[in-house]
Design a protein around this motif. Structure first.
Motif: not given
Length: 363
Positions: A14-19, A98-106, A120-128
């Motif tokens: 499988t491939w792809g991300e939630s957002h 945008k629903d996730y941007s307010v908590n992107k660092d939390k 990984y040292g990085i994550r996609d905060y948009r829905g995981g």
């Protein structure tokens, strides 16, 4: 090693991300000559699709699947598999990053935010990103193909527990599963479940669930001793589903309370001259090999971690803070896990069917 591929002879990547723009998969190893259409696959995807009731996330994704390769129209006008990789795609059309941007660092408690960052040292905060259950739509699509590989295979699942509330197994009716939003086989519990989940939803909280998967038409002999056990692979497949924290086969954990006499599935000769088991505590698998009985597995899904109630956490800079997760989330993610569980069991059984045929010549 990427760890995005599942299976041995029947392999799903499988491939792809939630957002992202789309999610997709490649099914490799499917035998040629199997009739399959997008409409057939869509039937199973529609069971998993979000936004169908107030008890699931209101994200509006049509989840329309498109087959890109691996099929061909034969002389009879039927679309059949060619034996080459089958590629499928589903577009994402209702992302609200945008629903996730307010908590992107939390780091959201209960989510993979912290562990993904550690790895990984990085994550996609948009829905995981890849940790989102959005990826499981492609598993359901692949499972629709897997079901057709094993002749006579029928894989069904039902929700047997919502939060602390269990079904009455004396009321089990498979026909009821498709008649209510909970996939419950017990009609009598639907009203009380609805009231319970309405309360959970209005509080901005969530609950867990237990799903039971039953596969009939499984030939005897699938699986292998030691490291190729059928139940071992089913457990691993179900455990790979998002939010799953427990798996059991047959009697499962309850077997620990049984005596040897109670637990052993006695065998007699049936009137048709074939062996007949008097019970199925083993869940249709003995020594890692299918017995010909129904294969039965259950898995527990934890409460959805995205809730409105503030929870203590830290941010990416090490500061202590609080977080409440807003947006569109399932009050019980276990409901939509029902078709996903079916798909994963179908994929494992189909893979073992092809492995068994390759090793023994029997199919």
């Amino acid at each position: 090693m990427s760890h995005n591929t599942f299976g041995h002879l029947l392999r799903l990547t499988t491939w792809g991300e939630s957002h992202g723009d789309a999610i997709g998969c490649v099914v490799d190893g499917c035998p040629p000559g199997i009739e399959i259409t997008e409409a057939e696959i869509q039937t199973f995807l529609d069971k998993r699709r979000p936004g169908q009731s107030r008890y699931t996330t209101q994200r509006q994704e049509p989840d329309r699947v498109k087959i890109l390769s691996g099929v061909f129209e034969d002389e009879a006008g039927k679309q059949i598999t060619t034996g080459t990789p089958i590629s499928m795609v589903i577009e994402n059309v209702d992302q609200r990053s945008k629903d996730y941007s307010v908590n992107k660092d939390k780091f959201r408690p209960g989510h993979a935010d912290f562990t993904y960052t550690q790895k990984y040292g990085i994550r996609d905060y948009r829905g995981g990103g890849r940790s989102s259950a959005r990826e499981t739509a492609m598993r359901v699509a692949a499972g629709a193909i897997a079901r057709k590989i094993v002749p006579g295979l029928n894989v069904r699942a039902a929700l047997v527990q919502l939060g602390p509330h269990e079904i009455n197994r004396d009321n089990w009716d498979w026909d009821q599963v498709e008649q209510n939003p909970f996939f419950s086989p017990d009609r009598e519990c639907v009203q009380s479940w609805a009231a319970y989940l309405d309360g959970i939803r209005k509080k901005g909280s969530s609950c867990g669930a237990v799903i039971e998967v039953v596969a009939t038409g499984v030939p005897a002999g699938l699986g292998a001793p030691i490291y190729g056990k059928l139940d071992q692979d089913i457990a691993g497949a179900l455990m790979s589903i998002n939010a799953v924290k427990g798996v059991e086969i047959g009697a499962g954990m309850a077997a620990a309370a049984l005596s040897g006499e109670e637990n052993a599935d006695e065998i007699r000769m049936g009137d048709d001259g074939k062996p007949e088991f008097l019970s199925n505590n083993a869940g249709g698998i003995l020594g890692g090999i299918s017995s010909g009985q129904p294969v039965v597995a259950r898995f527990a899904v934890k409460p959805t971690s995205s809730i409105l109630t503030p929870r203590k956490t830290i941010d990416a800079h090490g500061n202590e803070t609080e977080i409440s997760t807003k947006g569109r989330h399932d009050p019980c993610v276990g409901i939509r896990a029902v078709p996903i569980g079916e798909a994963m069991v179908a994929l494992v059984i189909a893979d073992h069917y092809l492995r068994h045929r390759a090793q023994t010549g029997k199919g």
